[in-house]
Design a protein around this motif. Structure first.
Motif, mmCIF file in Angstrom:
data_model
loop_
_atom_site.group_PDB
_atom_site.id
_atom_site.type_symbol
_atom_site.label_atom_id
_atom_site.label_comp_id
_atom_site.label_asym_id
_atom_site.label_seq_id
_atom_site.Cartn_x
_atom_site.Cartn_y
_atom_site.Cartn_z
ATOM 1 N N SER A 137 -12.940 36.934 -8.834
ATOM 2 C CA SER A 137 -13.449 37.247 -7.502
ATOM 3 C C SER A 137 -13.286 36.043 -6.587
ATOM 4 C CB SER A 137 -14.921 37.676 -7.555
ATOM 5 O OG SER A 137 -15.728 36.625 -8.043
ATOM 6 N N THR A 202 -10.648 41.222 -8.474
ATOM 7 C CA THR A 202 -9.505 41.690 -9.262
ATOM 8 C C THR A 202 -9.904 41.818 -10.721
ATOM 9 O OG1 THR A 202 -7.966 40.571 -7.764
ATOM 10 C CG2 THR A 202 -7.110 41.235 -9.898
ATOM 11 N N ARG A 206 -6.141 46.155 -11.198
ATOM 12 C CA ARG A 206 -6.874 46.727 -10.073
ATOM 13 C C ARG A 206 -7.434 45.606 -9.186
ATOM 14 N NH1 ARG A 206 -8.985 49.330 -14.666
ATOM 15 N NH2 ARG A 206 -8.314 51.498 -14.916
ATOM 16 N N ARG A 207 -7.547 45.925 -7.894
ATOM 17 C CA ARG A 207 -8.105 44.954 -6.953
ATOM 18 C C ARG A 207 -8.886 45.682 -5.858
ATOM 19 N NH1 ARG A 207 -4.438 40.718 -3.521
ATOM 20 N NH2 ARG A 207 -3.485 42.699 -2.861
ATOM 21 N N LEU A 208 -10.066 45.133 -5.515
ATOM 22 C CA LEU A 208 -10.890 45.652 -4.428
ATOM 23 C C LEU A 208 -10.913 44.618 -3.312
ATOM 24 C CD1 LEU A 208 -12.903 47.777 -3.303
ATOM 25 C CD2 LEU A 208 -14.727 46.464 -4.425
ATOM 26 N N PRO A 246 -13.331 49.253 2.654
ATOM 27 C CA PRO A 246 -12.835 48.509 1.487
ATOM 28 C C PRO A 246 -11.714 49.300 0.811
ATOM 29 C CG PRO A 246 -15.229 48.536 1.517
ATOM 30 C CD PRO A 246 -14.787 49.483 2.586
ATOM 31 N N LEU A 248 -9.221 49.987 -2.486
ATOM 32 C CA LEU A 248 -9.016 49.845 -3.919
ATOM 33 C C LEU A 248 -7.521 49.965 -4.200
ATOM 34 C CD1 LEU A 248 -10.114 49.582 -6.798
ATOM 35 C CD2 LEU A 248 -10.345 52.074 -6.849
ATOM 36 N N GLN A 249 -6.940 48.909 -4.781
ATOM 37 C CA GLN A 249 -5.514 48.877 -5.075
ATOM 38 C C GLN A 249 -5.295 48.883 -6.587
ATOM 39 O OE1 GLN A 249 -4.125 45.289 -3.178
ATOM 40 N NE2 GLN A 249 -3.890 46.282 -1.179
ATOM 41 N N LYS A 250 -4.164 49.449 -6.991
ATOM 42 C CA LYS A 250 -3.785 49.406 -8.402
ATOM 43 C C LYS A 250 -2.274 49.353 -8.506
ATOM 44 C CE LYS A 250 -3.432 52.832 -11.050
ATOM 45 N NZ LYS A 250 -3.654 53.965 -11.983
ATOM 46 N N GLN A 267 -2.912 52.338 -3.072
ATOM 47 C CA GLN A 267 -4.241 51.981 -2.596
ATOM 48 C C GLN A 267 -4.920 53.188 -1.963
ATOM 49 O OE1 GLN A 267 -3.582 48.777 0.187
ATOM 50 N NE2 GLN A 267 -3.325 50.159 1.919
ATOM 51 N N ILE A 270 -12.179 53.549 0.206
ATOM 52 C CA ILE A 270 -13.349 53.946 -0.574
ATOM 53 C C ILE A 270 -14.378 54.699 0.283
ATOM 54 C CG2 ILE A 270 -15.328 53.060 -1.855
ATOM 55 C CD1 ILE A 270 -13.590 50.902 -2.938
#
Length: 276
Positions: A137, A202, A206-208, A246, A248-250, A267, A270
């Motif tokens: 983070s 992360t 995945r990443r927010l 926000p 959310l990626q993957k 992505q 949210i």
């Protein structure tokens, strides 16, 4: 830099007798009348210090610039308290004296704060979390707020009393076990405000991502608890994502979204528009 100043004197009818038996119900009466202020200007973590903490599970790298803190202790002066509307907007120097009990007000703030964390996580194959994955983070923000603590005798003003005499009614009811030792703590007007400059979390592939300039605030509208910390609390929570959500990626397992190409990265937002 550190500073401190104030006054301290005996309260009316107080007694200082080391041979006299102390009783809880006399604690607030025998405390000194005090108006004391102390604070710190420009607290920081030196960049060359390479400060970090490691507990074997989480590795943390903090950075801080422009930290400040001011604490004021009030109690024992027979002056009417400022009303809630004035007090909630007042600076720490504008508070009226407190006739009964002791009030501690602490203002704090940090103009620049950043935190890098890396945490080991347990393997969870059903969620595509594997042994080598880490929870990383990154946070950069400004923080400010106030902590208000008021220790006072329990006030059991009845509804039949005039409105001017119904200040600070107790929310916990009378102390039926020992009315003479009934005290309560009021946290009203405490608040904290956070403005995020940059934030991302992360985990594996995945990443927010939190939008820049996002703000969060928490304010205590009403909070009265007894000495066992039982009572009622009413808080107000606000947030503002500046109209964004926000994300959310993957990407593919084994790769990081930060290094993946646009074609290999997906992505999704949210929050719905009404919550941004």
């Amino acid at each position: 830099s550190i500073y401190a100043f104030g006054t301290c004197m005996a309260r009316e009818n107080s007694i200082l007798d080391p041979f006299r038996k102390l009783r809880k119900r006399d604690v607030l009466r025998h405390l000194p009348a005090v108006d004391f202020t102390a604070g710190i200007h420009n607290a920081f973590i030196p960049e060359k210090s390479d400060s970090y903490s490691d507990d074997g599970l989480t590795l943390c790298f903090p950075k801080m610039q422009g930290g400040r803190m001011t604490i004021r202790i009030l109690g024992g002066f027979d002056v009417m308290e400022a009303d809630d509307a004035t007090e909630s907007a007042a600076t720490i120097d504008n508070f009226s004296a407190v006739a009964e009990g002791i009030k501690v007000i602490g203002d704090f703030g940090v103009s620049s704060f950043s935190l890098l964390n890396e945490t080991n996580v347990k393997e969870f194959p059903e969620l595509d979390i594997f042994e080598h994955d880490k929870l990383a983070s990154r946070l950069s923000a400004t923080i400010s707020g106030r902590l208000s603590i008021y220790l006072r005798p329990q006030n059991l003003a009845s509804a039949s009393q005039p409105a001017g005499q119904q200040q600070f009614p107790s929310s916990t009811g009378p102390n039926i076990f020992n009315p003479l030792e009934a005290y309560e703590i009021d946290f009203a007007t405490s608040c904290v405000y956070v403005k995020i400059k940059e934030s991302a979390i992360t985990l594996g592939h995945r990443r927010l991502i939190i939008p820049s300039e996002t703000t969060f605030s928490l304010k205590v509208i009403e909070s009265v608890v007894d000495m066992s910390f039982e009572g009622t609390t009413l808080c107000e929570l606000r947030w503002d994502f500046q109209g964004l959500s926000p994300m959310l990626q993957k990407t593919n397992i084994g790769f990081s979204p930060a290094n993946a190409t646009h074609e290999d990265k997906h992505q999704v937002a949210i929050l719905i528009r009404a919550l941004r």
